[in-house]
Design an enzyme around this catalytic site. Structure first.
Site, PDB file in Angstrom:
ATOM      1  N   SER A  11       1.026  -1.172   0.025  1.00  0.00           N
ATOM      2  CA  SER A  11      -0.133  -0.010   0.004  1.00  0.00           C
ATOM      3  C   SER A  11       1.035   1.340  -0.154  1.00  0.00           C
ATOM      4  O   SER A  11       2.091   1.357   0.503  1.00  0.00           O
ATOM      5  CB  SER A  11      -0.984  -0.010   1.252  1.00  0.00           C
ATOM      6  OG  SER A  11      -0.230  -0.053   2.465  1.00  0.00           O
ATOM      7  N   GLU A  12       0.273   2.500  -0.586  1.00  0.00           N
ATOM      8  CA  GLU A  12       1.072   3.594  -0.736  1.00  0.00           C
ATOM      9  C   GLU A  12       0.150   4.748  -0.285  1.00  0.00           C
ATOM     10  O   GLU A  12      -0.775   5.050  -1.028  1.00  0.00           O
ATOM     11  CB  GLU A  12       1.583   3.844  -2.151  1.00  0.00           C
ATOM     12  CG  GLU A  12       2.713   2.612  -2.623  1.00  0.00           C
ATOM     13  CD  GLU A  12       3.943   3.207  -2.248  1.00  0.00           C
ATOM     14  OE1 GLU A  12       4.147   4.194  -1.356  1.00  0.00           O
ATOM     15  OE2 GLU A  12       5.031   2.621  -2.452  1.00  0.00           O
ATOM     16  N   THR A  13       0.218   5.323   1.034  1.00  0.00           N
ATOM     17  CA  THR A  13      -0.333   6.368   1.332  1.00  0.00           C
ATOM     18  C   THR A  13       0.210   7.490   0.853  1.00  0.00           C
ATOM     19  O   THR A  13       1.624   7.475   0.947  1.00  0.00           O
ATOM     20  CB  THR A  13      -0.490   6.328   2.926  1.00  0.00           C
ATOM     21  OG1 THR A  13       0.554   5.727   3.580  1.00  0.00           O
ATOM     22  CG2 THR A  13      -1.733   5.259   3.330  1.00  0.00           C
TER      23      THR A  13
END
Length: 268
Positions: free
Chosen positions: A239-241
């Protein structure tokens, strides 16, 4: 525009009442959760005196799914480790009757302390796990993890989630791995969790990878998660926030995607 390996980032968390790079507070709160949940704590190795910890269910069962959550490979991506801590704070001990859960909470402690991307030696701890994919060699952190490869492969046989951030982005996106041609329910569920906090990235290239509908799909580089999928994990995600956004929102988004990962596993 590329990320600087040495630019230092620091944010303040109202949730945890500390700075993002406060490793002493992080480790103290993590230990509290480990004690509450009776998690097994194992020091895989140390980097400059800082431990690389593996946390696992109190009593693993061969009949349960086994999944691994990891975070903190890059020091300026602090909402991953703090998100993991927030996720743990909401976990009930009964969960371990349904899933074998393993966690690598902080894989680049020297970068975390400095608030910069690479470790203290100027190396990228999220490269070098798959030989022959690129020119990257394992870092000191990578060598420690690879030394425990069989343990980590068993821990992630039903899925691996690693939580990253992107200091250049205002939108969220997801690297995902499934044994199919297009992103399926696993990928959609995890991106959906992130999309509850942030807008999804438009179609573009990020780090040389094409993003389609918020996904970078089945992209095998020499990263930790790609290695574990190649090693047999049924599904995987990174995941990439967007680290240009509010820090506590990012912490909550990381916690939410971890919970969605567990929920998806339990629903299978």
């Amino acid at each position: 525009m590329s990320r600087s390996p040495y630019q230092r980032y620091s944010w303040q968390s109202e949730i945890f009442e500390c700075a993002s790079h406060d490793i002493d507070r992080f480790m103290a709160l993590l230990d509290e959760e480990c004690q509450r949940l009776n998690l097994k704590q194992r020091v895989l190795g140390k980097v400059e005196g800082q431990p690389l910890l593996l946390l696992q269910s109190p009593n693993a069962s061969a009949g349960l799914p086994s999944i691994l959550i990891s975070s903190g490979f890059h020091g300026e991506e602090a909402a991953g480790p703090w998100g993991l801590l927030h996720f743990l704070s909401g976990v009930s001990p009964e969960i371990f009757e349904r899933v074998n859960l393993s966690l690598l909470p902080l894989n680049n402690p020297t970068g975390f302390i400095k608030g910069h991307r690479f470790n203290i030696f100027g190396e990228n701890p999220n490269r070098g796990y798959l030989a022959g994919v690129d020119d990257a060699k394992p870092t000191i952190e990578g060598k420690i993890l690879l030394e425990h490869g069989q343990l980590l492969q068993a821990a992630s046989k039903d899925g691996i989630l690693t939580c990253h951030e992107d200091v250049l982005q205002t939108h969220t996106y997801l690297y995902s791995f499934e044994p199919r041609q297009q992103p399926g329910a696993f990928s959609q569920q995890l991106l959906g969790a992130l999309a509850e906090s942030f807008d999804v990235a438009m179609d573009a290239d990020i780090d040389g990878c094409p993003v389609n509908n918020g996904f970078i799909f089945n992209h095998f580089d020499s990263s930790f998660e790609a290695w574990l999928v190649r090693s047999g994990a049924k599904v995987g995600a990174c995941s990439e926030t967007p680290a240009t956004q509010n820090f506590d929102r990012r912490i909550l988004a990381n916690s939410a995607v971890m919970q969605r990962f567990v929920d998806f596993t339990l629903a299978q």
